[in-house]
Write a protein that holds these residues in place. Structure first.
Motif, short mmCIF file in Angstrom:
data_model
loop_
_atom_site.label_atom_id
_atom_site.label_comp_id
_atom_site.label_asym_id
_atom_site.label_seq_id
_atom_site.Cartn_x
_atom_site.Cartn_y
_atom_site.Cartn_z
N ARG A 1 -3.83 6.19 2.57
CA ARG A 1 -3.36 6.72 3.86
C ARG A 1 -3.67 8.21 4.02
NH1 ARG A 1 -1.36 2.93 6.76
NH2 ARG A 1 -0.21 1.17 5.88
N THR B 68 -4.13 -3.05 -2.11
CA THR B 68 -3.23 -2.10 -2.75
C THR B 68 -3.14 -0.85 -1.89
OG1 THR B 68 -4.99 -1.06 -4.05
CG2 THR B 68 -3.87 -2.95 -5.04
N ARG B 69 -2.19 0.02 -2.23
CA ARG B 69 -2.01 1.24 -1.45
C ARG B 69 -2.77 2.44 -2.02
NH1 ARG B 69 3.29 -1.10 -1.28
NH2 ARG B 69 3.98 -1.50 0.86
N THR B 70 -3.22 2.31 -3.25
CA THR B 70 -3.88 3.44 -3.90
C THR B 70 -5.13 2.98 -4.64
OG1 THR B 70 -2.53 3.19 -5.91
CG2 THR B 70 -1.73 4.72 -4.22
N TYR C 184 -3.47 -2.14 5.14
CA TYR C 184 -2.92 -2.68 3.90
C TYR C 184 -2.92 -4.20 4.02
CZ TYR C 184 0.69 -3.59 0.30
OH TYR C 184 1.41 -4.04 -0.80
#
Length: 438
Positions: A68, A41-43, A80
């Motif tokens: 990031r 996931t990105r978060t 990612y």
């Protein structure tokens, strides 16, 4: 990449993985080390908060951490992707390709080398192969799943509200069945009533908690087995006072589109079904190249948290099976265990890189706390200051419960930013809407 850099790869950005990445980044930076965090996931959001996201009581967009921006601040790199397999001989991790919601490739499959590998990819809910669960039940393993449940919950509440407006005598209900009497199931059951009461402020004037029909189903003899029996009984009483129907010694045999079938022959009708009973390690499609796994899929580790198969590979958090000497059960999959493991893996990586022997992990059980939303909090604390075990309830327990999340914020952001975020959180409780409705 300059030759000679020591490359440490961490797979999984949960509580343990993100804390370790921040610690390593702060300690070593990028000059002689390359710290890499991989997550699907990105978060990041603290997993114990997902039940609040699911009811709309917490806006995850305000509390999540973007990998990031975090990696830029703390001196590590972020990839990612999700782990497909590992190659222990070549010391490589293979990442699966990432596709968008239309199936188009965003990031191609790629390979990352490592000198040391830390597996911290967490766990997912275990449905134990119960028929129909995968198709009909919601799991609360991720931000995405919690958001999906919140949308369905709001739709059901709106449906009932409209039916009541059209016909005041209508007996419409939002029926919710939750399987699992551990912390997640109990906290979700209580938080649902907090959300139902708050909906009256946002256009559903005729809707309140009396229109909720919540059933909590536990296969064991009582809910909250991690707590002392007196505290579990207090939580049981509090839930029933809210209106929750609590069923113990009740095993679900199947889930259908209409609800839950139990071994006792009862059909529990439900518009929404949540499965929160048990966890297992995230399955890795391509395997882990011969690492010994427990029956639950967890990586079996030594007391130093190194894999018993490969000393260059560590595992921590929910994906680690750590049975310490003299113990009958492995270290439980809790946030406090993940936090403590991150500290020990950090120390042992430092020791290995300076040719020192790693030290064993010592798990310190600080107790368990369960929040029944704004209604109550119960728990037990352990420690030398209280002579072993202390039962806590009410305001004190609520304060300590909130402090656990504050400690996590400080661990991943440092004291200055962590304290600032805690302050902002207090302000947001006043100025932000009580529920996230979109």
């Amino acid at each position: 990449m300059k030759a000679g850099k020591i490359q440490i790869v961490i797979v999984g950005g949960g509580a343990a993985g993100l804390e370790l990445a921040a610690k390593l980044g702060r300690r070593y930076g990028r000059k002689h080390h390359d710290i890499i965090l991989v997550d699907r996931t990105r978060t990041h959001i603290w997993k114990p908060l997902l039940h609040e996201v699911a009811t709309g009581s917490l806006d995850a967009n305000m509390d999540e951490v973007g990998y990031r921006s975090h990696c830029h601040r703390w001196g590590y790199r972020y990839f990612y992707g999700s782990l497909a397999s590992i190659d222990r001989t070549a010391r490589q991790v293979h990442l699966a390709p990432v596709n968008d919601d239309k199936g188009n490739e965003v990031v191609a499959a790629h390979v990352i080398r490592y000198d040391y590998l830390v597996l911290a990819y967490g766990s997912v809910t275990n449905d134990f192969g119960t028929p129909g669960v995968a198709d009909n039940c919601t799991f609360l393993d991720s931000h995405k799943q919690a958001d999906a449940f919140r949308d369905r919950l709001l739709d059901q509440c709106l449906r009932v509200s409209r039916a009541m407006t059209a016909s005041p005598s209508d007996n419409a209900r939002v029926r919710i069945a939750i399987v699992g009497g551990g912390a997640t199931g109990v906290e979700l059951a209580a938080e649902l009533f907090n959300a139902a009461e708050a909906l009256g402020y946002y256009g559903l004037e005729v809707f309140d908690g009396s229109r909720l029909e919540v059933t909590l189903i536990e296969a064991g003899p009582r809910i909250l087995p991690a707590l002392p029996e007196r505290l579990a009984a207090a939580a049981h009483h509090e839930l029933e006072a809210l209106g929750v129907r609590v069923l113990t010694d009740t095993q679900v045999t199947a889930s259908t589109a209409q609800g839950m079938d139990t071994r006792q022959g009862e059909v529990i009708t439900a518009d929404l079904q949540v499965w929160a009973a048990g966890v297992k390690a995230v399955p890795i499609a391509g395997g882990l190249d011969g690492l010994e796994l427990a029956r639950s899929g967890q990586v079996v580790v030594r007391p130093t948290l190194q894999s018993i198969t490969d000393e260059r590979i560590f595992a921590m958090g929910d994906c680690a099976f750590c049975l310490l000497p003299g113990e009958e059960r492995p270290v439980p999959p809790r946030a406090q265990a993940a936090h403590q493991m991150a500290d020990v893996v950090f120390d042992n990586l430092k020791r290995l890189m300076t040719d020192k022997a790693p030290v064993p992990f010592v798990y310190k059980d600080h107790g368990s706390l369960v929040s029944l939303s704004r209604f109550s909090t119960v728990g037990s604390l352990m420690g030398n200051l209280v002579g072993g075990k202390l039962a806590v309830e009410g305001r004190l327990a609520r304060f300590i419960y909130l402090s656990l999340y504050r400690m996590h914020l400080i661990a991943i952001h440092g004291w200055i930013k962590g304290a600032a975020l805690i302050t902002v959180g207090h302000v947001n409780r006043i100025v932000r809407p009580r529920l996230k409705l979109h």
